[in-house]
Write an enzyme that holds these catalytic residues in place. Structure first.
Site, mmCIF file in Angstrom:
data_model
loop_
_atom_site.group_PDB
_atom_site.id
_atom_site.type_symbol
_atom_site.label_atom_id
_atom_site.label_comp_id
_atom_site.label_asym_id
_atom_site.label_seq_id
_atom_site.Cartn_x
_atom_site.Cartn_y
_atom_site.Cartn_z
ATOM 1 N N SER A 168 0.761 -1.116 -0.013
ATOM 2 C CA SER A 168 -0.013 -0.080 -0.208
ATOM 3 C C SER A 168 0.879 1.235 -0.015
ATOM 4 O O SER A 168 2.165 1.039 -0.095
ATOM 5 C CB SER A 168 -0.960 0.080 1.318
ATOM 6 N N LYS A 169 0.337 2.488 0.135
ATOM 7 C CA LYS A 169 1.150 3.651 0.012
ATOM 8 C C LYS A 169 2.015 3.951 1.082
ATOM 9 O O LYS A 169 2.902 4.174 1.148
ATOM 10 C CB LYS A 169 0.148 4.859 -0.260
ATOM 11 N N ARG A 170 1.512 3.243 2.276
ATOM 12 C CA ARG A 170 2.296 3.389 3.408
ATOM 13 C C ARG A 170 3.673 2.471 3.157
ATOM 14 O O ARG A 170 4.720 2.674 4.131
ATOM 15 C CB ARG A 170 1.458 2.967 4.800
#
Length: 473
Positions: A242-244
């Site tokens: 994911s973006k994190r």
């Protein structure tokens, strides 16, 4: 070596180029280039409503920044729509496809029924064997592929091994929508055949597509390409990326100060290995990369490993090349325009001279730029809290005394400067750090910098003495 290998990278411009797509492009590029083959770029823009020019431009720019060059002009899939329709009509004429008059409401009811019965949602074959004369008035038909109901479809995958699909689980997919537009599944097969693609290297989320596409190849009597379905990239915690974790657009990595050669090295090692080698040059990748080295387990993205590699490539980079990379990067930073306006020709020369010390301590170009800001700072410098704490009354008095020694130097070079500072520390009965750290704070406004003697030499006599005078007691 052979020139028979043809690979392709085929992104959809409904989104931007992310880390997974970049790795897919890299694997295809390495496999083709390492074998003297051809690497093609195909923009799969059959979904005209969701495809954007902005996304296409970002994909092209991202590949160029990663230095993954493709052969010929990019191929835009929508431009082959007439050819795709021709093949669908051929399958229809040969009885390998049929017209389907199911309405959107009927299709929705099929999905609901399948869900209620615990089956995967799919088309139930209502129009597979019905006479088109039974079609309701005013309903434009879709053309569906007449998929085999018995037996199995086998994919001999270069990464996943032998994968078997039961044909009863694969429904009759749409080849042409009711408006006459070709679907992705048909277009991919036709384009891969027409473009002479020999190896399809892509994410394993396409594995079921490979079975469906293989059935179309068989129906058309065309040879299948070699399939290699690569496991997806996960975050360091094993969860879907994911973006994190780092599932960012490729231009974000450029803006964060990563070098393309470092990212190529890192992406190649995400799911592929060559013994225990970690630092692998692009030349070595081209020599060593093979499909057999790709593992079956998802790779885990780790920013710390990427930073470690990036630091290595920064240290190994030519100083002049790094200065140019900084010039290229600054316009993309929020403060870039302001910083560019502060740096004159003399400033760029200072940066070039300071680069050996700066690059030894930087993990990214952004860090390198931040560490170099002291070179262009206006007097009097703004001290950060740690530097202000170092410059107590005693330290300022030592700076004033040391400045007199430095003013007397006949030559302003590293050797002469170092000898003068060490001599002063010895005569004052101090360890070198007790002089070097206040000197660093006065010259850079920070407590971390390149070697202090390098800093003095790069700043020059006049600027160095002026900065010391600003802080001396």
């Amino acid at each position: 070596m052979t020139d028979a290998v043809v690979t392709r990278f085929a992104p959809s411009p409904t989104g931007f180029l992310h880390i997974g797509g970049a790795r897919t492009a890299l694997f295809n590029w390495l496999y083709a280039r390492g074998r003297g083959g051809t690497f093609l770029l195909r923009i799969e823009d059959t979904d005209r409503a969701r495809s954007t020019k902005e996304a296409i431009d970002a994909i092209l720019d991202g590949l160029k920044w990663l230095e993954l060059d493709w052969d010929g002009a990019p191929h835009f899939q929508h431009e082959g729509a007439e050819r795709h329709r021709e093949i669908a009509e051929r399958l229809l004429a040969e009885g390998k496809a049929y017209k389907c008059f199911a309405t959107p409401e009927e299709l929705a009811a099929m999905r609901e029924k399948a869900r209620a019965e615990g089956r995967a949602p799919g088309y139930d074959g209502t129009w597979r064997d019905r006479d088109p004369s039974e079609a309701p008035a005013g309903v434009a038909p879709a053309i569906r592929f007449r998929a085999p109901r018995e037996g199995e479809t086998v994919i001999e995958d270069r990464v996943q091994g032998r994968v078997v699909f039961q044909n009863k689980d694969l429904d009759d997919l749409v080849l042409l929508r009711s408006d006459g537009s070709p679907t992705y599944m048909l277009s991919v097969v036709v384009d891969d055949h027409d473009m002479g693609i020999t190896h399809v290297i892509r994410g394993d989320d396409h594995l079921t597509n490979a079975a469906r596409q293989s059935q179309i190849y068989e129906a058309l009597g065309w040879a299948r390409p070699v399939f290699a379905h690569v496991p997806l990239i996960h975050g360091p915690d094993g969860a879907k990326l994911s973006k994190r974790h780092g599932a960012l657009r490729i231009e974000a990595y450029r803006a964060m100060g990563y070098l393309p050669e470092a990212l190529r090295n890192y992406l190649a090692r995400l799911g592929w290995s060559h013994g225990d080698d970690e630092i692998i040059s692009t030349e070595q990748l081209l020599e060593w990369f093979d499909l057999d080295g790709i593992g079956r387990s998802p790779a885990r993205f780790d920013f710390k490993k990427l930073e470690h590699l990036n630091a290595h490539y920064i240290r190994e980079s030519d100083d002049e090349a790094l200065v140019q990379r900084i010039k290229d990067l600054l316009p993309e930073r929020e403060d870039g325009a302001a910083l560019l306006s502060e740096i004159n020709d003399e400033g760029w020369e200072k940066l070039h001279r300071a680069m050996p010390g700066l690059k030894a301590r930087a993990k990214t170009l952004v860090e390198l730029i931040d560490n170099a800001r002291f070179l262009f700072a206006r007097r009097p410098l703004t001290l950060d809290p740690k530097a202000a704490k170092v410059l107590d009354e005693t330290a300022r008095k030592h700076l004033a005394a040391l400045a007199e020694r430095l003013k007397a130097l006949e030559t302003w070079d590293i050797e002469a400067i170092e000898a003068a500072v060490r001599d002063y520390a010895d005569r004052a009965g101090l360890k070198l750090g007790k002089i070097a750290q206040p000197l660093r704070a006065a010259l850079t406004g920070r407590t971390v910098s390149p070697p202090i003697f390098d800093v003095l030499a790069v700043l020059g006599r006049e600027e160095s003495l002026a900065r010391i005078a600003d802080q001396a007691g």
